[in-house]
Design a protein around this motif. Structure first.
Motif, mmCIF file in Angstrom:
data_model
loop_
_atom_site.group_PDB
_atom_site.id
_atom_site.type_symbol
_atom_site.label_atom_id
_atom_site.label_comp_id
_atom_site.label_asym_id
_atom_site.label_seq_id
_atom_site.Cartn_x
_atom_site.Cartn_y
_atom_site.Cartn_z
ATOM 1 N N ALA A 7 0.780 -1.087 -0.173
ATOM 2 C CA ALA A 7 -0.014 -0.038 -0.081
ATOM 3 C C ALA A 7 0.871 1.170 -0.063
ATOM 4 C CB ALA A 7 -1.060 -0.002 1.127
ATOM 5 N N ILE A 8 0.416 2.232 -1.048
ATOM 6 C CA ILE A 8 1.289 3.574 -0.900
ATOM 7 C C ILE A 8 0.225 4.493 -0.216
ATOM 8 C CG2 ILE A 8 2.361 5.158 -2.221
ATOM 9 C CD1 ILE A 8 3.800 2.482 -2.681
ATOM 10 N N VAL A 9 0.639 5.218 0.601
ATOM 11 C CA VAL A 9 -0.489 6.085 1.233
ATOM 12 C C VAL A 9 0.381 7.700 1.230
ATOM 13 C CG1 VAL A 9 -1.554 6.881 3.487
ATOM 14 C CG2 VAL A 9 -0.944 4.656 3.049
ATOM 15 N N TYR A 10 -0.498 8.491 0.720
ATOM 16 C CA TYR A 10 -0.148 9.986 0.630
ATOM 17 C C TYR A 10 -0.973 10.818 1.611
ATOM 18 C CZ TYR A 10 1.319 8.384 -4.033
ATOM 19 O OH TYR A 10 1.640 7.553 -4.895
ATOM 20 N N VAL A 11 -0.432 11.389 2.608
ATOM 21 C CA VAL A 11 -0.902 12.300 3.398
ATOM 22 C C VAL A 11 -0.652 13.815 3.280
ATOM 23 C CG1 VAL A 11 -1.246 12.736 6.180
ATOM 24 C CG2 VAL A 11 -0.908 10.463 5.224
ATOM 25 N N THR A 12 -1.422 14.502 2.982
ATOM 26 C CA THR A 12 -1.275 16.073 2.685
ATOM 27 C C THR A 12 -2.149 16.615 3.631
ATOM 28 O OG1 THR A 12 -2.959 15.823 1.085
ATOM 29 C CG2 THR A 12 -0.937 15.547 0.197
ATOM 30 N N ILE A 13 -1.620 18.178 3.714
ATOM 31 C CA ILE A 13 -2.144 18.974 4.778
ATOM 32 C C ILE A 13 -3.326 19.462 3.889
ATOM 33 C CG2 ILE A 13 -1.710 21.187 5.562
ATOM 34 C CD1 ILE A 13 1.106 20.568 6.334
ATOM 35 N N LYS A 14 -4.399 19.777 4.519
ATOM 36 C CA LYS A 14 -5.593 20.214 3.613
ATOM 37 C C LYS A 14 -5.444 21.544 3.103
ATOM 38 C CE LYS A 14 -9.200 18.020 6.637
ATOM 39 N NZ LYS A 14 -10.080 17.278 5.813
ATOM 40 N N GLU A 15 -6.029 21.770 1.904
ATOM 41 C CA GLU A 15 -5.709 23.205 1.236
ATOM 42 C C GLU A 15 -5.718 24.222 2.231
ATOM 43 O OE1 GLU A 15 -4.139 24.476 -1.684
ATOM 44 O OE2 GLU A 15 -4.539 22.647 -2.013
ATOM 45 N N VAL B 125 -8.400 15.942 10.855
ATOM 46 C CA VAL B 125 -8.778 17.293 11.264
ATOM 47 C C VAL B 125 -8.145 18.083 10.162
ATOM 48 C CG1 VAL B 125 -9.101 19.217 12.860
ATOM 49 C CG2 VAL B 125 -9.318 16.822 13.520
ATOM 50 N N VAL B 126 -6.643 17.955 10.120
ATOM 51 C CA VAL B 126 -5.864 19.073 9.140
ATOM 52 C C VAL B 126 -5.512 18.392 8.020
ATOM 53 C CG1 VAL B 126 -5.528 20.628 11.120
ATOM 54 C CG2 VAL B 126 -4.032 18.574 10.823
ATOM 55 N N GLU B 127 -5.440 16.955 7.751
ATOM 56 C CA GLU B 127 -4.859 16.500 6.908
ATOM 57 C C GLU B 127 -5.908 15.482 5.640
ATOM 58 O OE1 GLU B 127 -0.228 15.592 8.570
ATOM 59 O OE2 GLU B 127 -2.052 14.094 9.152
ATOM 60 N N ASP B 128 -5.307 15.320 4.702
ATOM 61 C CA ASP B 128 -6.025 14.542 3.756
ATOM 62 C C ASP B 128 -5.285 13.344 3.524
ATOM 63 O OD1 ASP B 128 -8.488 16.096 3.268
ATOM 64 O OD2 ASP B 128 -7.335 17.136 1.660
ATOM 65 N N TYR B 129 -5.858 12.114 3.021
ATOM 66 C CA TYR B 129 -5.258 11.153 2.866
ATOM 67 C C TYR B 129 -5.547 10.395 1.697
ATOM 68 C CZ TYR B 129 -8.755 8.350 4.920
ATOM 69 O OH TYR B 129 -10.027 7.415 5.212
ATOM 70 N N VAL C 142 4.902 25.957 -1.764
ATOM 71 C CA VAL C 142 5.422 24.602 -1.548
ATOM 72 C C VAL C 142 4.535 24.194 -0.321
ATOM 73 C CG1 VAL C 142 7.395 23.473 -0.544
ATOM 74 C CG2 VAL C 142 7.661 25.460 -1.995
ATOM 75 N N ARG C 143 3.976 22.736 -0.800
ATOM 76 C CA ARG C 143 3.204 21.967 0.554
ATOM 77 C C ARG C 143 4.032 20.509 0.676
ATOM 78 N NH1 ARG C 143 -0.649 25.013 2.772
ATOM 79 N NH2 ARG C 143 -2.038 23.133 2.801
ATOM 80 N N ILE C 144 4.062 20.296 1.930
ATOM 81 C CA ILE C 144 4.764 19.158 2.221
ATOM 82 C C ILE C 144 3.850 18.153 3.000
ATOM 83 C CG2 ILE C 144 6.785 18.094 3.594
ATOM 84 C CD1 ILE C 144 8.311 20.958 3.024
ATOM 85 N N GLY C 145 3.905 16.925 2.509
ATOM 86 C CA GLY C 145 3.091 15.834 3.085
ATOM 87 C C GLY C 145 3.965 14.715 3.389
ATOM 88 N N LYS C 146 3.192 13.529 3.618
ATOM 89 C CA LYS C 146 4.074 12.276 3.933
ATOM 90 C C LYS C 146 3.629 11.302 2.920
ATOM 91 C CE LYS C 146 2.454 12.443 8.088
ATOM 92 N NZ LYS C 146 1.856 11.944 9.458
#
Lengths: 80, 80
Positions: free
Chosen positions: A3-11, A70-74, A36-40
């Motif tokens: 599984a590849i998971v991308y976690v990004t900060i909400k817009e 609350v603050v991140e999308d995945y 620049v936006r940084i996620g996991k």
């Protein structure tokens, strides 16, 4: 299965780490850099071959631990 | 133009953050989880329409700031 998971900060949420990196890039002469936006990015191996079960499990992992919804999308992808 | 950068820990380098997450997932009952590797996912906007120039710039940013190439690999995609 992998599984590849991308976690990004909400817009609409501030990303101070991204802002710091943007500033550093500008200082280094990369003036073309805008936002620049940084996620996991996470790679997980799963000992299952049942795709539906894997999907359900990864969704639960994201909701409970991997992302702060609350603050991140995945989003995630399953391979194999 | 938008650049998506993936920074991952090299295969033969320990990932203590990944190991901690794996342990937490096991404790939470997700026993199917094998290896967990955690990397970074960056989205950058670039004020240029020249694809070759953008590619060169993003490569330089990765080498100089975004990735520690001693212990990390990187790859990137350009969009738009």
């Amino acid at each position: 299965m992998k599984a590849i998971v991308y976690v990004t900060i909400k817009e609409n949420v501030l990303d101070p780490q991204g802002t710091a990196v943007q500033g550093a890039l500008h200082t280094m002469g990369f003036g073309d850099v805008g936002k620049v936006r940084i996620g996991k990015y996470l790679e997980l191996t799963l000992d299952t071959t049942d795709r539906a079960q894997a999907e359900e499990q990864v969704k639960a992992m994201c909701e409970k631990l991997l992302a702060n919804t609350v603050v991140e999308d995945y989003r995630f992808e399953l391979e194999g």
